[in-house]
Write a protein that holds these residues in place. Structure first.
Motif, PDB file in Angstrom:
ATOM      1  N   ILE A   9       0.967   5.155  11.588  1.00 35.82           N
ATOM      2  CA  ILE A   9       2.223   5.175  11.880  1.00 35.82           C
ATOM      3  C   ILE A   9       3.052   6.466  11.526  1.00 35.82           C
ATOM      4  CG2 ILE A   9       4.636   4.016  12.052  1.00 35.82           C
ATOM      5  CD1 ILE A   9       2.747   1.433  11.619  1.00 35.82           C
ATOM      6  N   ASP A  10       3.352   7.239  12.561  1.00 38.81           N
ATOM      7  CA  ASP A  10       4.020   8.495  12.108  1.00 38.81           C
ATOM      8  C   ASP A  10       5.521   8.515  12.357  1.00 38.81           C
ATOM      9  OD1 ASP A  10       4.650  11.193  11.972  1.00 38.81           O
ATOM     10  OD2 ASP A  10       3.844  11.905  13.743  1.00 38.81           O
ATOM     11  N   ALA A  42      -3.123  -0.819  19.273  1.00 38.01           N
ATOM     12  CA  ALA A  42      -4.112  -0.623  18.047  1.00 38.01           C
ATOM     13  C   ALA A  42      -4.488  -2.030  17.378  1.00 38.01           C
ATOM     14  CB  ALA A  42      -3.443   0.397  16.932  1.00 38.01           C
ATOM     15  N   ASP A  43      -5.811  -1.975  16.677  1.00 39.76           N
ATOM     16  CA  ASP A  43      -6.300  -3.188  16.170  1.00 39.76           C
ATOM     17  C   ASP A  43      -5.741  -3.376  14.806  1.00 39.76           C
ATOM     18  OD1 ASP A  43      -8.229  -3.880  18.408  1.00 39.76           O
ATOM     19  OD2 ASP A  43      -9.047  -1.953  17.898  1.00 39.76           O
ATOM     20  N   ALA A  44      -5.358  -2.324  14.215  1.00 41.96           N
ATOM     21  CA  ALA A  44      -5.040  -2.048  13.033  1.00 41.96           C
ATOM     22  C   ALA A  44      -4.167  -1.128  12.423  1.00 41.96           C
ATOM     23  CB  ALA A  44      -5.997  -2.215  11.753  1.00 41.96           C
ATOM     24  N   LEU A  45      -3.046  -1.146  11.599  1.00 45.04           N
ATOM     25  CA  LEU A  45      -2.003  -0.192  11.493  1.00 45.04           C
ATOM     26  C   LEU A  45      -2.043   0.355  10.080  1.00 45.04           C
ATOM     27  CD1 LEU A  45       0.693  -2.131  13.128  1.00 45.04           C
ATOM     28  CD2 LEU A  45      -0.580  -0.311  14.240  1.00 45.04           C
ATOM     29  N   ILE A  46      -1.764   1.575   9.787  1.00 49.69           N
ATOM     30  CA  ILE A  46      -1.517   1.736   8.487  1.00 49.69           C
ATOM     31  C   ILE A  46      -0.284   2.615   8.351  1.00 49.69           C
ATOM     32  CG2 ILE A  46      -2.408   3.744   6.919  1.00 49.69           C
ATOM     33  CD1 ILE A  46      -5.132   3.192   7.404  1.00 49.69           C
ATOM     34  N   LEU A  47       0.616   2.111   7.285  1.00 51.79           N
ATOM     35  CA  LEU A  47       1.792   2.668   7.352  1.00 51.79           C
ATOM     36  C   LEU A  47       1.694   3.707   5.871  1.00 51.79           C
ATOM     37  CD1 LEU A  47       4.808   2.358   7.957  1.00 51.79           C
ATOM     38  CD2 LEU A  47       4.926   0.539   6.595  1.00 51.79           C
ATOM     39  N   PRO A  48       1.864   4.941   6.264  1.00 50.38           N
ATOM     40  CA  PRO A  48       1.750   5.845   5.157  1.00 50.38           C
ATOM     41  C   PRO A  48       2.997   5.992   4.523  1.00 50.38           C
ATOM     42  CG  PRO A  48       1.881   7.026   7.393  1.00 50.38           C
ATOM     43  CD  PRO A  48       2.008   5.785   7.507  1.00 50.38           C
ATOM     44  N   GLY A  49       3.070   6.986   3.602  1.00 51.82           N
ATOM     45  CA  GLY A  49       4.333   7.391   2.997  1.00 51.82           C
ATOM     46  C   GLY A  49       4.309   8.109   1.972  1.00 51.82           C
ATOM     47  N   VAL A  50       4.812   9.444   2.019  1.00 50.04           N
ATOM     48  CA  VAL A  50       5.259  10.101   0.720  1.00 50.04           C
ATOM     49  C   VAL A  50       6.718  10.530   0.907  1.00 50.04           C
ATOM     50  CG1 VAL A  50       4.799  12.445  -0.244  1.00 50.04           C
ATOM     51  CG2 VAL A  50       2.895  11.309   0.519  1.00 50.04           C
ATOM     52  N   GLY A  51       7.262  10.189  -0.234  1.00 48.71           N
ATOM     53  CA  GLY A  51       8.898  10.397  -0.085  1.00 48.71           C
ATOM     54  C   GLY A  51       9.707   9.390  -0.742  1.00 48.71           C
ATOM     55  N   ALA A  52      10.998   9.631  -0.487  1.00 51.98           N
ATOM     56  CA  ALA A  52      12.006   8.684  -0.880  1.00 51.98           C
ATOM     57  C   ALA A  52      12.548   7.563   0.132  1.00 51.98           C
ATOM     58  CB  ALA A  52      13.319   9.791  -1.190  1.00 51.98           C
ATOM     59  N   GLY A  86       4.474   3.261   1.935  1.00 48.55           N
ATOM     60  CA  GLY A  86       4.379   2.569   2.834  1.00 48.55           C
ATOM     61  C   GLY A  86       4.569   1.028   2.343  1.00 48.55           C
ATOM     62  N   MET A  87       3.897   0.981   1.334  1.00 49.23           N
ATOM     63  CA  MET A  87       3.723  -0.589   0.455  1.00 49.23           C
ATOM     64  C   MET A  87       5.014  -0.882   0.005  1.00 49.23           C
ATOM     65  SD  MET A  87       1.963  -1.314  -2.829  1.00 49.23           S
ATOM     66  CE  MET A  87       3.188  -1.527  -4.146  1.00 49.23           C
ATOM     67  N   GLN A  88       5.705   0.139  -0.588  1.00 50.08           N
ATOM     68  CA  GLN A  88       7.246   0.093  -1.100  1.00 50.08           C
ATOM     69  C   GLN A  88       8.199  -0.614   0.075  1.00 50.08           C
ATOM     70  OE1 GLN A  88       8.455   3.166  -3.572  1.00 50.08           O
ATOM     71  NE2 GLN A  88       6.817   2.705  -5.047  1.00 50.08           N
ATOM     72  N   LEU A  89       7.890  -0.152   1.201  1.00 47.57           N
ATOM     73  CA  LEU A  89       9.014  -0.370   2.167  1.00 47.57           C
ATOM     74  C   LEU A  89       8.781  -1.678   2.490  1.00 47.57           C
ATOM     75  CD1 LEU A  89       8.242   2.644   4.734  1.00 47.57           C
ATOM     76  CD2 LEU A  89      10.457   2.286   3.292  1.00 47.57           C
TER      77      LEU A  89
END
Lengths: 211, 289
Positions: A9-10, A42-52, A86-89
């Motif tokens: 997810i962008d 999509a079959d699976a999602l990835i929630l990335p994240g670098v930031g505040a 992405g996990m913290q969200l």
């Protein structure tokens, strides 16, 4: 069986390229997108994240992604893996630069790391983790496995049963969470060399079993 | 326990990795993708790529090149060189950088660091500080003018910490490329004044310099540039010596040199003929993930 399609997810604050590259290296089909239809199929999602936290969560809301993800993850039970921010969200709220509401998928809050003086903040570098739930993230991991961490805040969950692994840094910090179809890791598997590749392989294999 | 880190610094001079001597002489090493590929396979903990010509040419680090080389990097990649705008940082992170390094703008535009830290978190921003020593103490060195400035080290640390950086990469210019070992006094001074991880750079000759550094200071990482490029498996052999000397570090490459001995310069010694004889019959399978 058709090949799994993984959508990263962008939403403007992620190291999407690094994650996509690692998944491609392992032979998966990957797409980086914020398009609602593409995310839906999509079959699976990835929630990335670098930031505040605040910037990230407001970007998610601005794109209407919060509603979409709530529907896909909580109702349709689509597998999702959150990485770092992405996990913290996925938490109820965060205290990073003020009070900000999260997605509230896993009860708990994101708070500043308050360590004893000899433990520097941010927590940066390779640290051993202690898995408490082997499946699905750590089924290929050795007993002493390390990952690359880089964070100043951590996810304090309300329920210990939602924790998949701890990392000790002055005290036991959440290293990974899991609840039904939702998984999240505080560290960066995409930057943890072979240990990270093994984690992605275990995780995606577990999804393929049910796909 | 959190492990100590070995970080490879790749100075990029017009897109080519170079060896730097005292910040004023440069010798070519090779293509960055080749260096990164090798360092990654040898189990380095992090890579820092800094374009040292971008600022002079009033441009930014080459985004396309970073995108290409990051494909070889399965460890964190920090990128620096001519970063002026928050948009440059957005783009670099999209190109596969994990952290960004700010040097010149620490003094000319500290706002950029605060903004970056607010948007991407403090853990994403590294301040790269070039320090040199004169009779009055430690002062900041300007690589643009090749001159010592009148900014004392303390002032630089205050600005960096005040603007919210997550790590400090301290480069001892007076030791750069000299093989005299790390400036222990400098790193102790820095570590006593900050509570963020300190990455030490400048003067590494061999793994014994790193052992000395970790035993005498609280730095989080030992960085080296030149030293990693000139011998096969420079990273994993160094890590073996560090582990043998009780430094907690990550060594997971297949070749871990646990049965080898080293000379006083950290160079690998030949194994005994008997051992080599036995090795002939050892089949090493590639790990499949």
């Amino acid at each position: 069986m058709t090949k799994l399609l993984i959508n990263i997810i962008d939403y403007g604050v992620g190291n999407t390229h690094s994650i996509a590259h690692v998944l491609k290296y392992l032979g998966y089909s990957v797409r980086i997108s914020d398009n609602h239809d593409e995310i839906k199929n999509a079959d699976a999602l990835i929630l990335p994240g670098v930031g505040a936290f605040d910037v990230a969560v407001s970007n998610l809301r601005a794109n209407g992604l919060e509603e979409l993800l709530n529907e896909l993850v909580l109702v349709e039970k689509k597998p999702i893996l959150g990485i770092c921010l992405g996990m913290q969200l996925m938490a109820t709220y965060s205290e990073e630069y003020g009070y900000h509401k999260g997605l509230d998928w896993i009860k708990g809050c994101v708070v500043k790391l308050e360590t004893s003086p000899e433990f520097l903040v941010p927590h940066v570098g390779w640290n051993n983790i202690l898995p408490v739930q082997k499946e699905p993230l750590f089924s290929r991991a050795d007993s002493e496995t390390n990952f690359y961490f880089d964070h100043s805040y951590y996810f304090k969950t309300d329920e210990p049963k939602d924790i998949a692994a701890y990392v000790n840094y002055s005290f036991d910090i959440t290293a990974a969470v899991q609840k039904d179809n939702i998984c999240g890791v505080q560290f960066h598997p995409e930057k943890s060399q072979n240990n990270g590749l093994k984690l992605f392989r275990s995780y995606i294999n577990s999804i393929e079993q049910y796909a | 326990m959190l492990k100590k880190r070995l970080i490879a610094i790749l100075p990029l001079f017009n897109g080519i990795v170079v060896q730097s001597i005292n910040f004023n002489r440069y010798l070519p090493v090779g293509k960055p993708e080749v260096c990164i590929d090798f360092l990654n396979k040898w189990g380095v903990d992090e890579i820092v790529a800094i374009d040292i010509t971008a600022r002079r040419k009033h441009s930014t680090v080459n985004f396309e090149q970073i995108k290409r080389v990051s494909e070889y990097c399965f460890v964190p990649l920090t990128v620096g060189g001519g970063i002026n705008e928050i948009e440059d940082i957005d783009r670099l992170l999209q190109c596969g950088a994990d952290k960004i390094s700010i040097n010149n703008n620490l003094f000319s535009n500290p706002d950029l660091i605060s903004k970056a830290a607010k948007k991407y978190g403090d853990q994403c921003v590294v301040a790269s500080i070039d320090v040199t020593k004169n009779e009055n103490g430690y002062y900041i060195y300007s690589y643009l003018s090749n001159l010592v400035t009148n900014i004392p080290l303390d002032e630089a640390l205050r600005i960096a910490i005040g603007s919210g950086v997550g790590e400090l990469l301290i480069n001892a210019v007076h030791r750069d490329g000299t093989y005299k070992g790390y400036d222990i006094e400098l790193f102790n001074e820095v570590c006593s004044k900050v509570r963020v991880p300190v990455l030490a750079c400048g003067g590494a000759k061999n793994a014994y310099c790193m052992i000395d550094l970790f035993n005498k200071t609280n730095v989080s990482a030992a960085c080296a540039g030149n030293f990693f490029h000139f011998s096969e498996h420079s990273v994993n052999t160094s890590k073996r010596l560090l582990i043998d000397n009780k430094i907690g570090i990550r060594l997971e490459t297949h070749a871990n040199y646990c049965l080898n001995s080293f000379d006083s310069n950290g160079r690998l010694l030949k194994k005994s003929d008997e051992t080599l004889e036995k090795l002939l019959y050892l089949k090493i399978e590639k790990e499949i993930i």
